[in-house]
Design a protein around this motif. Structure first.
Motif, short mmCIF file in Angstrom:
data_model
loop_
_atom_site.label_atom_id
_atom_site.label_comp_id
_atom_site.label_asym_id
_atom_site.label_seq_id
_atom_site.Cartn_x
_atom_site.Cartn_y
_atom_site.Cartn_z
N THR A 19 36.05 -62.80 -37.41
CA THR A 19 36.81 -61.61 -37.78
C THR A 19 35.97 -60.52 -38.43
N ASP A 20 35.00 -60.87 -39.25
CA ASP A 20 34.19 -59.84 -39.91
C ASP A 20 33.28 -59.09 -38.93
N PRO A 21 32.50 -59.80 -38.08
CA PRO A 21 31.71 -59.06 -37.07
C PRO A 21 32.61 -58.30 -36.08
N TRP A 22 33.75 -58.87 -35.75
CA TRP A 22 34.72 -58.22 -34.85
C TRP A 22 35.11 -56.86 -35.42
N GLN A 23 35.45 -56.84 -36.72
CA GLN A 23 35.86 -55.60 -37.37
C GLN A 23 34.69 -54.62 -37.46
N ALA A 24 33.48 -55.12 -37.73
CA ALA A 24 32.30 -54.25 -37.82
C ALA A 24 32.03 -53.58 -36.47
N VAL A 25 32.15 -54.33 -35.39
CA VAL A 25 31.95 -53.79 -34.03
C VAL A 25 33.01 -52.73 -33.74
N LYS A 26 34.25 -53.05 -34.10
CA LYS A 26 35.36 -52.11 -33.90
C LYS A 26 35.15 -50.83 -34.72
N THR A 154 20.01 -63.55 -35.43
CA THR A 154 20.61 -64.76 -36.00
C THR A 154 20.75 -64.65 -37.51
N SER A 155 21.75 -65.35 -38.04
CA SER A 155 21.97 -65.47 -39.48
C SER A 155 22.40 -66.89 -39.81
N ARG A 156 22.33 -67.24 -41.11
CA ARG A 156 22.52 -68.62 -41.53
C ARG A 156 23.95 -69.04 -41.83
N LYS A 157 24.75 -68.15 -42.45
CA LYS A 157 26.02 -68.59 -43.03
C LYS A 157 26.91 -67.39 -43.35
N PRO A 158 28.16 -67.66 -43.75
CA PRO A 158 29.07 -66.55 -44.06
C PRO A 158 28.52 -65.56 -45.10
N ASP A 159 27.77 -66.02 -46.08
CA ASP A 159 27.20 -65.10 -47.08
C ASP A 159 26.29 -64.04 -46.44
N ASP A 160 25.75 -64.33 -45.26
CA ASP A 160 24.84 -63.42 -44.57
C ASP A 160 25.56 -62.40 -43.68
N ILE A 161 26.89 -62.49 -43.61
CA ILE A 161 27.64 -61.64 -42.68
C ILE A 161 27.36 -60.14 -42.85
N PRO A 162 27.27 -59.60 -44.07
CA PRO A 162 26.97 -58.16 -44.16
C PRO A 162 25.66 -57.77 -43.46
N ALA A 163 24.61 -58.54 -43.66
CA ALA A 163 23.32 -58.26 -43.01
C ALA A 163 23.41 -58.50 -41.50
N PHE A 164 24.13 -59.55 -41.09
CA PHE A 164 24.35 -59.87 -39.68
C PHE A 164 25.06 -58.71 -39.00
N ASN A 165 26.17 -58.24 -39.61
CA ASN A 165 26.93 -57.13 -39.03
C ASN A 165 26.08 -55.88 -38.90
N LYS A 166 25.29 -55.58 -39.91
CA LYS A 166 24.42 -54.40 -39.89
C LYS A 166 23.43 -54.49 -38.72
N ALA A 167 22.85 -55.67 -38.50
CA ALA A 167 21.90 -55.87 -37.40
C ALA A 167 22.58 -55.74 -36.04
N VAL A 168 23.79 -56.29 -35.92
CA VAL A 168 24.54 -56.20 -34.66
C VAL A 168 24.87 -54.74 -34.33
N VAL A 169 25.41 -54.02 -35.32
CA VAL A 169 25.77 -52.62 -35.11
C VAL A 169 24.54 -51.78 -34.80
N ALA A 170 23.43 -52.05 -35.48
CA ALA A 170 22.18 -51.33 -35.21
C ALA A 170 21.70 -51.59 -33.78
N ALA A 171 21.80 -52.84 -33.32
CA ALA A 171 21.38 -53.16 -31.95
C ALA A 171 22.27 -52.45 -30.93
N LEU A 172 23.54 -52.32 -31.22
CA LEU A 172 24.44 -51.61 -30.31
C LEU A 172 24.14 -50.12 -30.27
N ALA A 173 23.65 -49.59 -31.39
CA ALA A 173 23.31 -48.17 -31.45
C ALA A 173 22.02 -47.86 -30.71
N GLY A 174 21.27 -48.92 -30.37
CA GLY A 174 20.02 -48.74 -29.65
C GLY A 174 18.89 -48.73 -30.62
#
Length: 174
Positions: A19-26, A154-174
């Protein structure tokens, strides 16, 4: 707006890792799409307790890599363990990694990457119990919040979600 595939099994998904990465992507202006081997709904969990369900948008056997800008693999112990037994899911992950488009996996999700034989030569992180599996599959396991290696995030655990989301969104931005 590009579509982002979220691939999960029918149960055992760690809720916040979906749900957290889903919302970040949205929030970044993209369209998240839930893929699963079975139609219907998937069951998420808060660790070992049942949480919310979510409707499947596309059965993975009907999905085409070309329709998506990125792939996100949420964790949970049972989720990737079930996915790695599904030929269509494993094939989709393998093809996606080969496409060069971003693939993001958190917690136990690298089990599906290992099954797809796509971690060899990659530097990645995961839940600590997967480090031997990753090394045996030819990957380099590191204990870091978020790791990007070529098109793999890749990330390790739920505590890493903010950094994970930032990396995913950055990759989508190119």
């Amino acid at each position: 707006m590009s579509k982002v595939a979220f691939l999960v099994a029918s149960e055992g998904i760690e809720r916040v890792e979906l749900t957290d990465p889903w919302q970040a992507v949205k929030d970044a202006g993209h369209e998240p799409v839930l893929l699963s081997p079975e139609p219907g709904e998937v069951q998420t969990f808060d660790h070992l307790d049942k949480a919310a369900t979510q409707a499947v948008d596309v059965v993975v056997s009907d999905a085409a890599v070309g329709d998506y800008a990125a792939l996100v693999l949420p964790g949970g112990v049972a989720n990737p363990d079930a996915l790695r037994l599904d030929e269509d899911a494993v094939g989709f992950v393998k093809e996606f990694m080969g496409s060069g488009k971003p693939v993001a996996a958190i917690c136990h999700a690298p089990w599906t990457l290992i099954e797809a034989d796509v971690v060899r030569g990659k530097r990645l992180t995961s839940w600590p119990s997967l480090q031997t599996d990753i090394r045996n599959a030819g990957g380099e396991w590191v204990d870091e919040e978020v790791v990007t290696s070529d098109n793999l995030i890749t990330s390790r655990k739920p505590d890493d979600i903010p950094a994970f989301n930032k990396a995913v969104v950055a990759a989508l931005a190119g």
